[in-house]
Design a protein around this motif. Structure first.
Motif, PDB file in Angstrom:
ATOM      1  N   GLU A  70       0.808  -1.222   0.000  1.00 20.27           N
ATOM      2  CA  GLU A  70       0.000   0.000   0.000  1.00 20.27           C
ATOM      3  C   GLU A  70       0.838   1.267   0.000  1.00 20.27           C
ATOM      4  N   ARG A  71       2.141   1.115  -0.031  1.00 18.99           N
ATOM      5  CA  ARG A  71       3.004   2.292   0.054  1.00 18.99           C
ATOM      6  C   ARG A  71       2.772   3.241  -1.134  1.00 18.99           C
ATOM      7  N   ASP A  72       2.841   2.716  -2.344  1.00 18.90           N
ATOM      8  CA  ASP A  72       2.732   3.575  -3.526  1.00 18.90           C
ATOM      9  C   ASP A  72       1.366   4.236  -3.612  1.00 18.90           C
ATOM     10  N   GLU A  73       0.316   3.467  -3.303  1.00 25.07           N
ATOM     11  CA  GLU A  73      -1.036   4.018  -3.395  1.00 25.07           C
ATOM     12  C   GLU A  73      -1.245   5.151  -2.380  1.00 25.07           C
ATOM     13  N   LEU A  74      -0.802   4.937  -1.131  1.00 22.18           N
ATOM     14  CA  LEU A  74      -0.971   5.966  -0.109  1.00 22.18           C
ATOM     15  C   LEU A  74      -0.123   7.197  -0.396  1.00 22.18           C
ATOM     16  N   LEU A  75       1.109   6.976  -0.814  1.00 18.95           N
ATOM     17  CA  LEU A  75       1.962   8.129  -1.119  1.00 18.95           C
ATOM     18  C   LEU A  75       1.395   8.933  -2.285  1.00 18.95           C
ATOM     19  N   GLY A  76       0.840   8.253  -3.276  1.00 16.83           N
ATOM     20  CA  GLY A  76       0.249   8.976  -4.402  1.00 16.83           C
ATOM     21  C   GLY A  76      -0.957   9.806  -3.963  1.00 16.83           C
ATOM     22  N   ASP A  77      -1.831   9.233  -3.113  1.00 14.82           N
ATOM     23  CA  ASP A  77      -2.993   9.985  -2.625  1.00 14.82           C
ATOM     24  C   ASP A  77      -2.553  11.191  -1.792  1.00 14.82           C
ATOM     25  N   LEU A  78      -1.555  11.004  -0.932  1.00 13.75           N
ATOM     26  CA  LEU A  78      -1.084  12.113  -0.103  1.00 13.75           C
ATOM     27  C   LEU A  78      -0.463  13.216  -0.956  1.00 13.75           C
ATOM     28  N   ASP A  79       0.260  12.836  -1.991  1.00 13.43           N
ATOM     29  CA  ASP A  79       0.863  13.851  -2.864  1.00 13.43           C
ATOM     30  C   ASP A  79      -0.211  14.682  -3.573  1.00 13.43           C
ATOM     31  N   GLU A  80      -1.280  14.000  -4.034  1.00 12.27           N
ATOM     32  CA  GLU A  80      -2.349  14.738  -4.710  1.00 12.27           C
ATOM     33  C   GLU A  80      -3.045  15.700  -3.750  1.00 12.27           C
ATOM     34  N   GLN A  81      -3.343  15.219  -2.529  1.00 16.48           N
ATOM     35  CA  GLN A  81      -4.001  16.092  -1.566  1.00 16.48           C
ATOM     36  C   GLN A  81      -3.059  17.218  -1.118  1.00 16.48           C
ATOM     37  N   HIS A  82      -1.761  16.925  -1.041  1.00 12.53           N
ATOM     38  CA  HIS A  82      -0.810  17.980  -0.658  1.00 12.53           C
ATOM     39  C   HIS A  82      -0.780  19.087  -1.702  1.00 12.53           C
ATOM     40  N   ARG A  83      -0.796  18.727  -3.003  1.00 14.94           N
ATOM     41  CA  ARG A  83      -0.802  19.746  -4.053  1.00 14.94           C
ATOM     42  C   ARG A  83      -2.080  20.588  -4.000  1.00 14.94           C
ATOM     43  N   ALA A  84      -3.216  19.901  -3.746  1.00 14.92           N
ATOM     44  CA  ALA A  84      -4.466  20.654  -3.657  1.00 14.92           C
ATOM     45  C   ALA A  84      -4.449  21.606  -2.465  1.00 14.92           C
ATOM     46  N   ARG A  85      -3.899  21.202  -1.331  1.00 15.94           N
ATOM     47  CA  ARG A  85      -3.848  22.088  -0.157  1.00 15.94           C
ATOM     48  C   ARG A  85      -2.853  23.230  -0.342  1.00 15.94           C
ATOM     49  N   VAL A  86      -1.803  22.982  -1.102  1.00 24.48           N
ATOM     50  CA  VAL A  86      -0.866  24.076  -1.385  1.00 24.48           C
ATOM     51  C   VAL A  86      -1.581  25.199  -2.136  1.00 24.48           C
ATOM     52  N   LEU A  87      -2.388  24.827  -3.133  1.00 28.83           N
ATOM     53  CA  LEU A  87      -3.111  25.833  -3.902  1.00 28.83           C
ATOM     54  C   LEU A  87      -4.201  26.509  -3.085  1.00 28.83           C
ATOM     55  N   ARG A  88      -4.800  25.749  -2.130  1.00 27.04           N
ATOM     56  CA  ARG A  88      -5.919  26.308  -1.372  1.00 27.04           C
ATOM     57  C   ARG A  88      -5.479  27.013  -0.093  1.00 27.04           C
ATOM     58  N   ASP A  89      -4.551  26.370   0.712  1.00 27.52           N
ATOM     59  CA  ASP A  89      -4.188  26.900   2.028  1.00 27.52           C
ATOM     60  C   ASP A  89      -2.780  27.460   2.111  1.00 27.52           C
ATOM     61  N   GLY A  90      -1.951  27.161   1.119  1.00 27.98           N
ATOM     62  CA  GLY A  90      -0.582  27.633   1.163  1.00 27.98           C
ATOM     63  C   GLY A  90       0.376  26.491   1.493  1.00 27.98           C
ATOM     64  N   ALA A  91       1.648  26.720   1.219  1.00 32.94           N
ATOM     65  CA  ALA A  91       2.661  25.679   1.381  1.00 32.94           C
ATOM     66  C   ALA A  91       2.868  25.304   2.841  1.00 32.94           C
ATOM     67  N   SER A  92       2.866  26.282   3.750  1.00 31.61           N
ATOM     68  CA  SER A  92       3.129  25.999   5.163  1.00 31.61           C
ATOM     69  C   SER A  92       2.026  25.133   5.762  1.00 31.61           C
ATOM     70  N   ALA A  93       0.766  25.497   5.497  1.00 33.75           N
ATOM     71  CA  ALA A  93      -0.345  24.712   6.024  1.00 33.75           C
ATOM     72  C   ALA A  93      -0.377  23.312   5.413  1.00 33.75           C
ATOM     73  N   ALA A  94      -0.058  23.235   4.118  1.00 28.93           N
ATOM     74  CA  ALA A  94      -0.035  21.935   3.458  1.00 28.93           C
ATOM     75  C   ALA A  94       1.065  21.045   4.040  1.00 28.93           C
ATOM     76  N   SER A  95       2.217  21.623   4.346  1.00 26.48           N
ATOM     77  CA  SER A  95       3.314  20.844   4.941  1.00 26.48           C
ATOM     78  C   SER A  95       2.926  20.338   6.323  1.00 26.48           C
ATOM     79  N   ARG A  96       2.281  21.184   7.144  1.00 22.02           N
ATOM     80  CA  ARG A  96       1.857  20.727   8.472  1.00 22.02           C
ATOM     81  C   ARG A  96       0.835  19.600   8.364  1.00 22.02           C
ATOM     82  N   TRP A  97      -0.089  19.749   7.429  1.00 18.87           N
ATOM     83  CA  TRP A  97      -1.073  18.686   7.231  1.00 18.87           C
ATOM     84  C   TRP A  97      -0.402  17.388   6.805  1.00 18.87           C
ATOM     85  N   TYR A  98       0.556  17.485   5.922  1.00 20.54           N
ATOM     86  CA  TYR A  98       1.260  16.291   5.439  1.00 20.54           C
ATOM     87  C   TYR A  98       1.995  15.599   6.585  1.00 20.54           C
ATOM     88  N   TRP A  99       2.614  16.382   7.479  1.00 19.13           N
ATOM     89  CA  TRP A  99       3.322  15.807   8.619  1.00 19.13           C
ATOM     90  C   TRP A  99       2.348  15.077   9.551  1.00 19.13           C
TER      91      TRP A  99
END
Length: 255
Positions: free
Chosen positions: A20-49
């Protein structure tokens, strides 16, 4: 495009199961890109952590089986949930078919009971050692004749053949010619009437050779046991009694 935190990604790569590593990492990357555009890079990084730490902790606590497929869930919670689900389905099925439930219950009961009885017999006859010294070296010898249908006055054996009583001549020949056995002891079990002060009663006895107790390595509580000289036809008759029968006989005599 801003990439997810590298350290968090490496943590997930190390902790997640390969299925499940590749599938989960791919989903997290997509959601991280969407949050960067919506909330900014700092908020997206905290969410990813937060997601990375939660996933790493969850997979560390509920470790997956190394042979599981991508469609299976974690071993502990998934197995317990499946077990409970199967029991619920089985309970509903049995309630709707009481006759089948009764037959299944009786079949299981008899099957378990029969298996236990068979194992007890096998354990007592084949597995458990005899309560004598060198019990694994003791053997029982007998003569077998033709099928019982053509022989009379002979006791049947387990294989359907007639088993004859050994004569004194046969016993003498076996004793004189055997070079394999350390001791050859004849034995015959039967019942006799014994008269005591309290009356007459029937008891089980065994007529045995003089080396019987020596072969079984049995020591007497009192007095002596048989010895080789007792096999002589001119020797006086000797009897060995058990403690239980001796106590009962002497108690009755005293009364």
């Amino acid at each position: 495009m801003i990439a997810p935190p590298r350290l968090a990604s490496q943590l997930l790569e190390r902790r997640l199961h390969p299925d499940e590593r590749d599938e989960l990492l791919g989903d997290l990357d997509e959601q991280h890109r969407a949050r960067v555009l919506r909330d900014g890079a700092s908020a997206a990084s905290r969410w990813y952590w937060r997601q990375a730490l939660a996933l790493a902790w969850g997979f560390a606590v509920r470790r997956r089986d190394v042979v599981s497929t991508s469609h299976e869930r974690v071993r502990g919670a998934w197995a317990l949930g499946t077990f409970a689900h199967d029991w619920r389905i089985a309970g509903r099925s049995l309630r709707h078919s009481p006759a089948f439930a009764l037959v299944a219950f009786v079949t299981l009961t008899f099957g378990i009971g029969l298996s236990t009885a068979v194992f007890s017999l096998v354990d007592g006859i084949l597995l458990s050692p005899l309560p004598y010294r060198d019990g694994d070296r003791l053997v029982r010898l007998a003569e077998h004749g033709p099928p019982q249908s053509s022989m009379r006055n002979m006791s049947p054996s387990l294989d359907g053949r007639a088993r004859s009583m050994l004569t004194d001549t046969t016993i003498g020949v076996w004793s004189a010619t055997t070079g394999t056995l350390d001791a050859f002891v004849p034995a015959s079990i039967g019942g006799v009437n014994v008269t005591t002060a309290a009356g007459t009663e029937q008891v089980q006895i065994a007529s045995v050779g003089g080396q019987f107790f020596e072969a079984l390595s049995i020591a007497p509580i009192a007095g002596r046991l048989l010895h080789r000289g007792d096999d002589d036809p001119s020797a006086p008759l000797v009897a060995v009694i058990t403690k239980a029968f001796g106590d009962r006989m002497f108690t009755d005599a005293a009364a």
